[in-house]
Design a protein around this motif. Sequence first.
Motif, PDB file in Angstrom:
ATOM      1  N   PRO A 282     -34.936  23.598  14.689  1.00  0.00           N
ATOM      2  CA  PRO A 282     -34.224  23.779  13.412  1.00  0.00           C
ATOM      3  C   PRO A 282     -33.299  24.999  13.447  1.00  0.00           C
ATOM      4  O   PRO A 282     -33.572  25.988  14.132  1.00  0.00           O
ATOM      5  CB  PRO A 282     -35.347  23.956  12.405  1.00  0.00           C
ATOM      6  CG  PRO A 282     -36.519  24.392  13.189  1.00  0.00           C
ATOM      7  CD  PRO A 282     -36.397  23.757  14.532  1.00  0.00           C
ATOM      8  N   VAL A 283     -32.196  24.877  12.648  1.00  0.00           N
ATOM      9  CA  VAL A 283     -31.209  25.959  12.550  1.00  0.00           C
ATOM     10  C   VAL A 283     -31.034  26.307  11.069  1.00  0.00           C
ATOM     11  O   VAL A 283     -30.767  25.421  10.247  1.00  0.00           O
ATOM     12  CB  VAL A 283     -29.859  25.542  13.161  1.00  0.00           C
ATOM     13  CG1 VAL A 283     -28.833  26.660  12.953  1.00  0.00           C
ATOM     14  CG2 VAL A 283     -30.022  25.215  14.634  1.00  0.00           C
TER      15      VAL A 283
ATOM     16  N   HIS B 154     -19.726  24.158   6.455  1.00  0.00           N
ATOM     17  CA  HIS B 154     -21.114  23.717   6.526  1.00  0.00           C
ATOM     18  C   HIS B 154     -21.286  22.598   5.502  1.00  0.00           C
ATOM     19  O   HIS B 154     -20.645  22.612   4.438  1.00  0.00           O
ATOM     20  CB  HIS B 154     -22.086  24.855   6.214  1.00  0.00           C
ATOM     21  CG  HIS B 154     -22.184  25.889   7.290  1.00  0.00           C
ATOM     22  ND1 HIS B 154     -23.240  25.992   8.153  1.00  0.00           N
ATOM     23  CD2 HIS B 154     -21.321  26.884   7.666  1.00  0.00           C
ATOM     24  CE1 HIS B 154     -23.061  26.983   8.989  1.00  0.00           C
ATOM     25  NE2 HIS B 154     -21.884  27.562   8.711  1.00  0.00           N
ATOM     26  N   PRO B 155     -22.162  21.617   5.788  1.00  0.00           N
ATOM     27  CA  PRO B 155     -22.372  20.517   4.830  1.00  0.00           C
ATOM     28  C   PRO B 155     -23.115  21.014   3.601  1.00  0.00           C
ATOM     29  O   PRO B 155     -24.208  21.595   3.711  1.00  0.00           O
ATOM     30  CB  PRO B 155     -23.193  19.509   5.626  1.00  0.00           C
ATOM     31  CG  PRO B 155     -23.889  20.322   6.670  1.00  0.00           C
ATOM     32  CD  PRO B 155     -22.949  21.430   7.028  1.00  0.00           C
TER      33      PRO B 155
ATOM     34  N   THR C 142     -27.995  27.244   4.672  1.00  0.00           N
ATOM     35  CA  THR C 142     -27.859  25.869   5.137  1.00  0.00           C
ATOM     36  C   THR C 142     -28.913  25.618   6.217  1.00  0.00           C
ATOM     37  O   THR C 142     -29.441  26.568   6.816  1.00  0.00           O
ATOM     38  CB  THR C 142     -26.455  25.623   5.714  1.00  0.00           C
ATOM     39  OG1 THR C 142     -26.281  26.407   6.893  1.00  0.00           O
ATOM     40  CG2 THR C 142     -25.371  25.954   4.696  1.00  0.00           C
ATOM     41  N   PHE C 143     -29.231  24.326   6.413  1.00  0.00           N
ATOM     42  CA  PHE C 143     -30.256  24.005   7.395  1.00  0.00           C
ATOM     43  C   PHE C 143     -29.856  22.749   8.160  1.00  0.00           C
ATOM     44  O   PHE C 143     -29.137  21.890   7.636  1.00  0.00           O
ATOM     45  CB  PHE C 143     -31.614  23.816   6.717  1.00  0.00           C
ATOM     46  CG  PHE C 143     -31.603  22.785   5.604  1.00  0.00           C
ATOM     47  CD1 PHE C 143     -31.843  21.433   5.875  1.00  0.00           C
ATOM     48  CD2 PHE C 143     -31.349  23.159   4.290  1.00  0.00           C
ATOM     49  CE1 PHE C 143     -31.841  20.499   4.854  1.00  0.00           C
ATOM     50  CE2 PHE C 143     -31.340  22.224   3.271  1.00  0.00           C
ATOM     51  CZ  PHE C 143     -31.581  20.893   3.542  1.00  0.00           C
ATOM     52  N   ALA C 144     -30.297  22.716   9.388  1.00  0.00           N
ATOM     53  CA  ALA C 144     -30.138  21.524  10.236  1.00  0.00           C
ATOM     54  C   ALA C 144     -31.489  21.295  10.912  1.00  0.00           C
ATOM     55  O   ALA C 144     -31.944  22.119  11.710  1.00  0.00           O
ATOM     56  CB  ALA C 144     -29.047  21.728  11.267  1.00  0.00           C
ATOM     57  N   LEU C 145     -32.152  20.158  10.549  1.00  0.00           N
ATOM     58  CA  LEU C 145     -33.489  19.896  11.055  1.00  0.00           C
ATOM     59  C   LEU C 145     -33.401  18.998  12.283  1.00  0.00           C
ATOM     60  O   LEU C 145     -33.253  17.774  12.206  1.00  0.00           O
ATOM     61  CB  LEU C 145     -34.346  19.232   9.955  1.00  0.00           C
ATOM     62  CG  LEU C 145     -34.512  20.068   8.674  1.00  0.00           C
ATOM     63  CD1 LEU C 145     -35.384  19.333   7.674  1.00  0.00           C
ATOM     64  CD2 LEU C 145     -35.110  21.421   8.998  1.00  0.00           C
ATOM     65  N   ARG C 146     -33.424  19.662  13.400  1.00  0.00           N
ATOM     66  CA  ARG C 146     -33.459  18.947  14.681  1.00  0.00           C
ATOM     67  C   ARG C 146     -34.730  19.353  15.403  1.00  0.00           C
ATOM     68  O   ARG C 146     -35.642  19.921  14.793  1.00  0.00           O
ATOM     69  CB  ARG C 146     -32.209  19.320  15.491  1.00  0.00           C
ATOM     70  CG  ARG C 146     -30.878  18.922  14.812  1.00  0.00           C
ATOM     71  CD  ARG C 146     -29.703  19.163  15.764  1.00  0.00           C
ATOM     72  NE  ARG C 146     -29.388  20.589  15.861  1.00  0.00           N
ATOM     73  CZ  ARG C 146     -28.485  21.194  15.121  1.00  0.00           C
ATOM     74  NH1 ARG C 146     -27.814  20.498  14.209  1.00  0.00           N
ATOM     75  NH2 ARG C 146     -28.247  22.474  15.278  1.00  0.00           N
TER      76      ARG C 146
ATOM     77  N   THR D 264     -28.927  29.027   8.483  1.00  0.00           N
ATOM     78  CA  THR D 264     -27.844  30.017   8.367  1.00  0.00           C
ATOM     79  C   THR D 264     -27.838  30.560   6.933  1.00  0.00           C
ATOM     80  O   THR D 264     -27.822  29.782   5.970  1.00  0.00           O
ATOM     81  CB  THR D 264     -26.481  29.392   8.698  1.00  0.00           C
ATOM     82  OG1 THR D 264     -26.560  28.757   9.984  1.00  0.00           O
ATOM     83  CG2 THR D 264     -25.399  30.454   8.703  1.00  0.00           C
TER      84      THR D 264
ATOM     85  N   ARG E 127     -37.809  16.067   8.325  1.00  0.00           N
ATOM     86  CA  ARG E 127     -36.678  15.139   8.308  1.00  0.00           C
ATOM     87  C   ARG E 127     -36.255  14.927   6.858  1.00  0.00           C
ATOM     88  O   ARG E 127     -37.097  14.791   5.978  1.00  0.00           O
ATOM     89  CB  ARG E 127     -37.074  13.803   8.943  1.00  0.00           C
ATOM     90  CG  ARG E 127     -35.911  12.839   9.130  1.00  0.00           C
ATOM     91  CD  ARG E 127     -36.300  11.768  10.152  1.00  0.00           C
ATOM     92  NE  ARG E 127     -37.478  11.028   9.728  1.00  0.00           N
ATOM     93  CZ  ARG E 127     -37.408   9.841   9.070  1.00  0.00           C
ATOM     94  NH1 ARG E 127     -36.260   9.301   8.815  1.00  0.00           N
ATOM     95  NH2 ARG E 127     -38.525   9.226   8.727  1.00  0.00           N
TER      96      ARG E 127
ATOM     97  N   PHE F 271     -26.801  19.775   2.826  1.00  0.00           N
ATOM     98  CA  PHE F 271     -27.956  20.422   3.432  1.00  0.00           C
ATOM     99  C   PHE F 271     -27.870  21.936   3.200  1.00  0.00           C
ATOM    100  O   PHE F 271     -27.775  22.721   4.139  1.00  0.00           O
ATOM    101  CB  PHE F 271     -28.017  20.103   4.921  1.00  0.00           C
ATOM    102  CG  PHE F 271     -28.028  18.624   5.204  1.00  0.00           C
ATOM    103  CD1 PHE F 271     -29.142  17.862   4.884  1.00  0.00           C
ATOM    104  CD2 PHE F 271     -26.917  17.995   5.745  1.00  0.00           C
ATOM    105  CE1 PHE F 271     -29.153  16.484   5.131  1.00  0.00           C
ATOM    106  CE2 PHE F 271     -26.928  16.636   5.982  1.00  0.00           C
ATOM    107  CZ  PHE F 271     -28.039  15.879   5.676  1.00  0.00           C
TER     108      PHE F 271
END
Length: 1017
Positions: A200-201, A178-179, A193-197, A203, A39, A182
Amino acid sequence: MAAPKTGRPASMALQFELREQTPHTNERWRGPTARTVTRVQPGHGDFRLGVRPMLQNARGSWVRGALAWSRLSTQAVALNLNREHHRWFSEFVAVYRALRGVYYSQETDWLYLDDFTSPLLWHLLGEGAALGVELRTSAKAGIVTVGSRAAVSLDVRAPGADSGLRLSTRLTIDDDPHPAEFAGAIGTHGLYTFALRAAPVFTLAPTLVPLSAEQRRLLGQPESVAVPAGDVDEFLGEFYPRLRTAMTITSTDASVHLPEVVPPRLVLTVRFAARQSLHLDWHWEYSLGSTVLQVPLDDARPASGSGVIRGTVDDGATRDRDHERAVTARVADILAGSETPDIDDTDTDPAAPTIPQPLPHGILRGIDAAEFAATVLPRLRALRGVRVDTVGAEPDYRELTDVPRLTVTTVETDQRDWFDLGVIVTVNGKTVPFSLLFAALAKGRKRLLLIDNSYLSLQQPVFAQLHELIDEARALQEWETGLRISRYQASLWSEFEDLADEALPAQAWRAAVSGLLELLPAGTTAASADGPAASALTRPALPPGVHATLRPYQHDGFAWLAFLWKHQLGGILADDMGLGKTLQTLALIEHATRTPLGSTTPAPNRRPFLVVAPTSVVSNWLTEAGRFTPDLRVHAVRATAGRGVALTDAAATSDVIVTSYALFRLDFAAYQELSWAGLILDEAQFVKNSTAKVHVCARDLDTPFKLALTGTPMENNLMDLWALFSIVAPGLFPSARRFTEKYLRPIERGESPHVLARLRRRIRPLILRRTKELVATELPPKQEQRFSVDLNPRHQKLYDTFLQRERQKLLGLLDDLDKNRFIIFRSLTLLRLLSLDPSLVDEKYAGVPSSKLDALFDQLETNVAEGHRALIFSQFTSFLKKAAARLEAQGIAYCYLDGSTRDRAAVINAFKTGTAPVFLISLKAGGFGLNLTEADYVFLLDPWWNPQAEAQAVDRTHRIGQTRTVMVYRMVASGTIEEKVMALKERKAQLFTAVIDDDAAFSTDLTADDIRALFDE
């Protein structure tokens, strides 16, 4: 759980994970240095994108197992890994470490893509996808995507009239936003880029251009920042120009008018200095708001006080390389249209950066400075993107463009044969100093700068011709005595006159060369039967003291000789053998003796002529003089000084002194002490060796007139001709060394046809040659035939045995012909003797019959029976004696002559007045000075590669007075070296005709290649 070691190979995958770096502290110096991020908190720490290898176990699950980057090379067999996947992972870690050095870390599991500096990463990921290497995350449902392109830019907006500006980071991957908060950078060549859910994703994508430092700083930061209204002007005026060089900045809603960015300018600083020199210095000038920065061309180090860092300006602003290349290309186009300047960089700072071409940097001097200032600077000043700054007063450089006007003069010197040559060049009314002009031409300069800052181009045709003529004249003397021209160079003076607008010859020069100029009418060629315009000369009356009727060509020859005598010019009478050179020369001596120079009234001439001839020919001069000019007082010197009549006493009472070359050489000091009307060199090929003492004596004898008589002015190569002209016409050609460079080598290579034409033009007035075919039409025909002789089997086998042995021995010696010349020619002589008679090599082969003698006597039997008389020539007296023995055995009468014959005249007279049908003669002893028209057959028993020597032998009988057809047989042993000699002789025969008769290709002296050809299979 470890993968099984047997069965189906285990597939591999690349696991991705976002990890936070946890550096060691004094309290915590052991343990892991990073941890998994699940997180992201506000103000998060140092995140990195880690990757490590995974494998698929027997149940199909993806596990780490015992895999580690550091042990990967040893695990392929132990873990039964897929061979292609293992290779790919090995390459992956190798490329990663290649630019980072040896990898040391307590984390053996992870590599961080943030530090993957090689752009080969994207190629590897593509190859991995093709091999089936999966990209996975720690969570089973996680996603890793690789895009094709990524970009980072800034967007500027004005939310309201007085609310200031809002700067937003725009990060796109394949045009999808993309943000940036992150995101991270992969080296300078990509983004992730990353999205931690729960799943995780990640790119990833490469950038089309390298990321700047400013772009990398935007990653992982809040997406927008506000610029207060009071700071807008400062942002747009100071910060925006810097940021604009580092990344793309837009205003997508057009709410902000972004100022135009001033591109960098190329600045040339020109400092004009003393002695017609200028200093050039180039730099780029960047205007970043109110700051102006100077950037060196090669960005190796900052300019003074500029704060420039390699590749960037002012701590972050990137150089506009595209604009720099475009401006540099336009400057290069301008420079390409001018001459390449001669740059002197000896005075520049050795630590200064090297300026890449094509921009000249350093110091220009003289003409290079003048042309650069006059032609290049105005064009650079007008070029967009370039500024020229000058320091110091700029001289008024200007080009002289009028057609040059030439005036040539000659001034008499204190040396009889030489005149100072002057050349005056005038352009635009200005006189160009000749010393400067010639120095520039000699150095191959294309322009010349004068002291008043005017300059002119030397690439005009008139200067090219002038340079060639000056170079020719200058080559005539080896010492630095100024530019001079010899009176023998009439044709050279004619070329100067043709080139010049005005010619002012000295009166003495005009008188000296007027005669030679008369010998150069238009259309005259050296191949003319009448020689150099001889038939165009006014024929003087034949002196009454000449008791002979001269043929027309002989009278023309006498006129030419009298012409040379009148103007005190030397020459070469090179008529074919047997055309009466001696008679023509006696007529000249009679004319000169009875009619002194400058007078038409006969009066005694107190100075005698000196005739130098081979020993065997001395008596012939007395005989011919008594026959044709009985009034001349002729004395023959037959002994050295002290053993006969004193030379001084003989000269005082004689019109002609005849001596041999040997006595002339031995008693040269005595001959030099006397005053001579002229020097006559009969059979002048005896002085063709310029290093021999007899040549030096002939050259140094002090007399105003020298004449060479020879039917073979060239026997081997052009140096024979040079040697003769260096005696009779000093100054016609340069020294032997320069003659080799200027004439012999270019002609041998066949690269300069004009050199051959120039050579023929130079010698044309001073050499007269007529051939029997053209002028002695009353002579009966001469039939020449090659008589091939097949060796008998024993003779041939013996020859072949020796040939193979000599071939093996010699071919390795030919690379140094001069060093091994004696050995080589000994072997050649051995093979030639074997071609004639094996017993000439060793008496133990006396039982092998001579095929050549057998063939000769088959012919002689018929000839003798039919009443013919024959001359038989050989270069080997030992073979002649074998022939003599056969003649005695068959009862055939003969006469014999070689170099050892005591009473030469008696032997010759015995054949002329007797009835012996055969005369055996060695080629060296009987190749000249004989008149043997009593014979009508000639046998040449052994051919050699000097065709002129053979021709002289043949012409002992084919000459004026012969009434029968002359039959000539060249006996050649088939399948032997003699056949190769014949082929070589035919090529070398062209040497003589190339200069004297026509434009055939030149031959050279005997070379290593010639000898190799003699031994070819």
